[in-house]
Write a protein that holds these residues in place. Structure first.
Motif, PDB file in Angstrom:
ATOM      1  N   ALA A  42       2.261   8.413  -4.384  1.00  9.39           N
ATOM      2  CA  ALA A  42       2.674   7.016  -4.280  1.00  9.39           C
ATOM      3  C   ALA A  42       3.145   6.687  -2.868  1.00  9.39           C
ATOM      4  CB  ALA A  42       3.780   6.721  -5.293  1.00  9.39           C
ATOM      5  N   LEU A  43       3.904   7.615  -2.244  1.00  4.28           N
ATOM      6  CA  LEU A  43       4.362   7.371  -0.875  1.00  4.28           C
ATOM      7  C   LEU A  43       3.199   7.281   0.097  1.00  4.28           C
ATOM      8  CD1 LEU A  43       7.470   9.757  -0.719  1.00  4.28           C
ATOM      9  CD2 LEU A  43       7.461   7.269  -0.927  1.00  4.28           C
ATOM     10  N   LEU A  44       2.199   8.136  -0.082  1.00  5.66           N
ATOM     11  CA  LEU A  44       1.030   8.086   0.796  1.00  5.66           C
ATOM     12  C   LEU A  44       0.268   6.774   0.630  1.00  5.66           C
ATOM     13  CD1 LEU A  44      -0.327  11.741   0.477  1.00  5.66           C
ATOM     14  CD2 LEU A  44       0.876  10.717   2.420  1.00  5.66           C
ATOM     15  N   LEU A  45       0.147   6.289  -0.602  1.00  6.82           N
ATOM     16  CA  LEU A  45      -0.526   5.014  -0.828  1.00  6.82           C
ATOM     17  C   LEU A  45       0.234   3.862  -0.195  1.00  6.82           C
ATOM     18  CD1 LEU A  45      -1.720   5.404  -4.544  1.00  6.82           C
ATOM     19  CD2 LEU A  45      -3.126   5.485  -2.480  1.00  6.82           C
ATOM     20  N   VAL A  46       1.572   3.898  -0.309  1.00  2.00           N
ATOM     21  CA  VAL A  46       2.380   2.838   0.305  1.00  2.00           C
ATOM     22  C   VAL A  46       2.227   2.862   1.821  1.00  2.00           C
ATOM     23  CG1 VAL A  46       4.734   2.059   0.720  1.00  2.00           C
ATOM     24  CG2 VAL A  46       4.028   2.704  -1.585  1.00  2.00           C
ATOM     25  N   LEU A  48      -0.281   4.061   3.509  1.00  2.00           N
ATOM     26  CA  LEU A  48      -1.657   3.754   3.893  1.00  2.00           C
ATOM     27  C   LEU A  48      -1.983   2.286   3.758  1.00  2.00           C
ATOM     28  CD1 LEU A  48      -4.450   4.817   4.756  1.00  2.00           C
ATOM     29  CD2 LEU A  48      -4.960   5.225   2.336  1.00  2.00           C
ATOM     30  N   PHE A  49      -1.556   1.672   2.646  1.00  2.00           N
ATOM     31  CA  PHE A  49      -1.961   0.298   2.356  1.00  2.00           C
ATOM     32  C   PHE A  49      -0.888  -0.741   2.677  1.00  2.00           C
ATOM     33  CE2 PHE A  49      -4.670   2.847  -0.459  1.00  2.00           C
ATOM     34  CZ  PHE A  49      -5.916   2.375  -0.077  1.00  2.00           C
ATOM     35  N   VAL A  50       0.336  -0.303   3.010  1.00  2.00           N
ATOM     36  CA  VAL A  50       1.398  -1.241   3.378  1.00  2.00           C
ATOM     37  C   VAL A  50       1.904  -0.949   4.791  1.00  2.00           C
ATOM     38  CG1 VAL A  50       3.682  -2.133   2.803  1.00  2.00           C
ATOM     39  CG2 VAL A  50       2.075  -1.573   0.979  1.00  2.00           C
ATOM     40  N   GLY A  51       2.319   0.287   5.020  1.00  2.00           N
ATOM     41  CA  GLY A  51       2.888   0.621   6.321  1.00  2.00           C
ATOM     42  C   GLY A  51       1.908   0.472   7.466  1.00  2.00           C
ATOM     43  N   LEU A  52       0.710   1.035   7.308  1.00  2.00           N
ATOM     44  CA  LEU A  52      -0.291   0.955   8.378  1.00  2.00           C
ATOM     45  C   LEU A  52      -0.725  -0.473   8.659  1.00  2.00           C
ATOM     46  CD1 LEU A  52      -2.049   2.433  10.388  1.00  2.00           C
ATOM     47  CD2 LEU A  52      -3.755   2.791   8.583  1.00  2.00           C
ATOM     48  N   VAL A  54       1.032  -3.166   8.306  1.00  2.00           N
ATOM     49  CA  VAL A  54       2.152  -3.838   8.972  1.00  2.00           C
ATOM     50  C   VAL A  54       2.190  -3.449  10.448  1.00  2.00           C
ATOM     51  CG1 VAL A  54       4.665  -3.959   9.100  1.00  2.00           C
ATOM     52  CG2 VAL A  54       3.528  -4.140   6.902  1.00  2.00           C
ATOM     53  N   VAL A  55       2.000  -2.165  10.740  1.00  2.00           N
ATOM     54  CA  VAL A  55       1.977  -1.719  12.135  1.00  2.00           C
ATOM     55  C   VAL A  55       0.833  -2.376  12.894  1.00  2.00           C
ATOM     56  CG1 VAL A  55       1.674   0.284  13.636  1.00  2.00           C
ATOM     57  CG2 VAL A  55       3.119   0.452  11.604  1.00  2.00           C
ATOM     58  N   MET A  56      -0.328  -2.470  12.258  1.00  2.00           N
ATOM     59  CA  MET A  56      -1.461  -3.133  12.904  1.00  2.00           C
ATOM     60  C   MET A  56      -1.174  -4.608  13.140  1.00  2.00           C
ATOM     61  SD  MET A  56      -4.677  -1.393  10.861  1.00  2.00           S
ATOM     62  CE  MET A  56      -5.866  -2.359  11.805  1.00  2.00           C
ATOM     63  N   ALA A  57      -0.537  -5.264  12.172  1.00  2.00           N
ATOM     64  CA  ALA A  57      -0.226  -6.687  12.331  1.00  2.00           C
ATOM     65  C   ALA A  57       0.777  -6.905  13.456  1.00  2.00           C
ATOM     66  CB  ALA A  57       0.317  -7.256  11.022  1.00  2.00           C
ATOM     67  N   VAL A  58       1.747  -5.999  13.601  1.00  2.00           N
ATOM     68  CA  VAL A  58       2.714  -6.114  14.702  1.00  2.00           C
ATOM     69  C   VAL A  58       1.988  -6.046  16.041  1.00  2.00           C
ATOM     70  CG1 VAL A  58       4.656  -4.987  15.847  1.00  2.00           C
ATOM     71  CG2 VAL A  58       4.658  -5.247  13.369  1.00  2.00           C
ATOM     72  N   TRP A  59       1.057  -5.109  16.159  1.00  2.00           N
ATOM     73  CA  TRP A  59       0.305  -4.993  17.413  1.00  2.00           C
ATOM     74  C   TRP A  59      -0.562  -6.226  17.642  1.00  2.00           C
ATOM     75  CZ3 TRP A  59      -0.345  -3.419  22.054  1.00  2.00           C
ATOM     76  CH2 TRP A  59      -1.600  -3.467  22.659  1.00  2.00           C
ATOM     77  N   VAL A  60      -1.213  -6.714  16.613  1.00  2.00           N
ATOM     78  CA  VAL A  60      -2.063  -7.896  16.777  1.00  2.00           C
ATOM     79  C   VAL A  60      -1.241  -9.091  17.226  1.00  2.00           C
ATOM     80  CG1 VAL A  60      -3.508  -9.555  15.519  1.00  2.00           C
ATOM     81  CG2 VAL A  60      -3.827  -7.115  15.154  1.00  2.00           C
ATOM     82  N   SER A  61      -0.010  -9.212  16.733  1.00  2.00           N
ATOM     83  CA  SER A  61       0.821 -10.370  17.089  1.00  2.00           C
ATOM     84  C   SER A  61       1.242 -10.367  18.548  1.00  2.00           C
ATOM     85  CB  SER A  61       2.060 -10.419  16.196  1.00  2.00           C
ATOM     86  OG  SER A  61       2.959  -9.367  16.504  1.00  2.00           O
ATOM     87  N   VAL A  62       1.204  -9.215  19.212  1.00  2.00           N
ATOM     88  CA  VAL A  62       1.584  -9.134  20.626  1.00  2.00           C
ATOM     89  C   VAL A  62       0.382  -8.806  21.505  1.00  2.00           C
ATOM     90  CG1 VAL A  62       3.970  -8.508  20.131  1.00  2.00           C
ATOM     91  CG2 VAL A  62       2.248  -6.708  20.361  1.00  2.00           C
TER      92      VAL A  62
END
Length: 360
Positions: A42-46, A48-52, A54-62
């Motif tokens: 469950a942690l790996l799924l979170v 993979l599909f939530v944490g990653l 979010v990190v990509m969206a942070v980079w895209v926003s800047v």
């Protein structure tokens, strides 16, 4: 002959000696390892599909990513906070659109959250009465709109307001031009002031503003189209929150209600001074879910009005979608999403502090 028993004056704990920590037993270590093994998928799924994402969206926003290739490619420029500055203080069309979206969504939140909370509480109190016949039927009927497809409800609901819809047929008897009033881009408060002869903007409110639009536009109120979506939201969400309140009501002891009744409290007094205070945890949950859900409204806008008429129903979530997928301004779209996230977090913390203050 009595025997004297020596009793120590202080124990190690009383003398300030820190308690010794027992080493974890092999059984405890096996349980800890088993816990990590079972939660790892469950942690790996979170991650993979939530944490990653979010990190990509942070980079895209800047960054200045334009939607082609990987956002982490070497050719993607880093723009820092330029996307946020363009949206919040740029003064151009992007700032005006964000201000309009925040204005529309603010009125949506201010009206939907209290209305759906009050309606849900009253419905829960009504169906919780032991003297009500057919309680199961009413609970199902009130909850049914919440499980129906939101797109289908939006299509049917807006059909009522079409040129040949039932609403326009009814108000046509009153002499109101139905097909035009629903497309009126003015806020309902401005419409009412215009009907009273006071539709002109005061100089101070027209000259000064916030996030690209004047204070006069901020105080316009929701448009007629947004008002229809507000009624739709209250209709479709009250049933879900009714079940939460109903679960809380069933946990209130009957003796408490009987004691208030013996003391001569009326129905309203029992609701105000007994029921609502004991429902405080449920009330916090309902208000929090309502606040988050109303700030994230998207599907009703996309399926119903797509921001029209004249952008009076556009919301930050829908603006983030159009900026990214339609206008290919992915950096601004991601920045709008994080601005919306910050608004939700701040308002949730404020709401939590207010409810805590009421408790003390």
């Amino acid at each position: 002959m009595s025997r004297d028993v020596a009793i120590p004056a202080t124990t190690p704990a009383a003398a300030g000696t820190p308690p010794t920590t027992r080493p974890r037993s092999p059984h405890g270590r096996r349980q800890a390892r088993a816990g990590w093994v079972f939660t790892a998928p469950a942690l790996l799924l979170v991650l993979l599909f939530v944490g990653l994402p979010v990190v990509m969206a942070v980079w895209v926003s800047v960054s200045g990513w334009r939607g082609r290739g990987s956002p982490f490619a070497s050719g993607v420029p880093f723009v820092g906070l330029d996307n946020y500055r363009t949206l919040l203080a740029g003064g151009g069309l992007a700032t005006q659109d964000l201000g309009t979206a925040l204005r529309n969504n603010s009125w949506y939140v201010v009206l939907v959250v209290p209305l759906q909370t009050v309606v849900a509480l009253l419905l829960a109190v009504a169906v919780n009465r032991r003297t009500l016949r057919g309680r199961g039927f009413f609970r199902t009927a009130f909850y049914f709109p919440s499980v129906t497809s939101s797109v289908a409800i939006v299509v049917v609901f807006l059909f009522l307001f079409s040129a040949s819809g039932a609403v326009n047929q009814v108000i046509g008897v009153l002499g109101i031009d139905g097909p035009n009033w629903f497309a009126d881009p003015r806020g309902v408060l401005h419409v009412l002031l215009g009907g009273l002869g006071g539709g002109e903007a005061p100089g101070a409110l027209a000259e000064h503003g916030f996030i690209g639009i004047s204070w006069w536009e901020w105080l316009a109120g929701p448009s007629v189209a947004m008002s229809a979506l507000i009624m739709l939201a209250v209709f479709t969400t009250s049933g879900t929150f009714m079940l939460l309140f109903l679960a809380g009501l069933q946990n209130i002891s009957a003796e408490v209600e009987e004691a208030a009744l013996v003391d001569g409290a009326s129905s309203f007094q029992r609701l105000r001074y007994v029921t609502v205070p004991m429902l405080r945890p449920v009330l916090f949950t309902v208000l929090t879910l309502g606040l988050v859900g109303t700030w994230q409204v998207f599907d009703q806008i996309y399926a119903g009005t797509q921001g029209g008429p004249a952008k009076t129903t556009i919301t930050p979530a829908y603006l983030s979608y159009t900026s990214s997928f339609v206008d290919q301004r992915w950096g601004q779209g991601a920045a709008i999403a994080f601005i919306l996230f910050a608004i939700i977090v701040v308002l949730t913390l404020v709401q939590r502090a207010v409810l805590r203050g009421d408790r003390t």
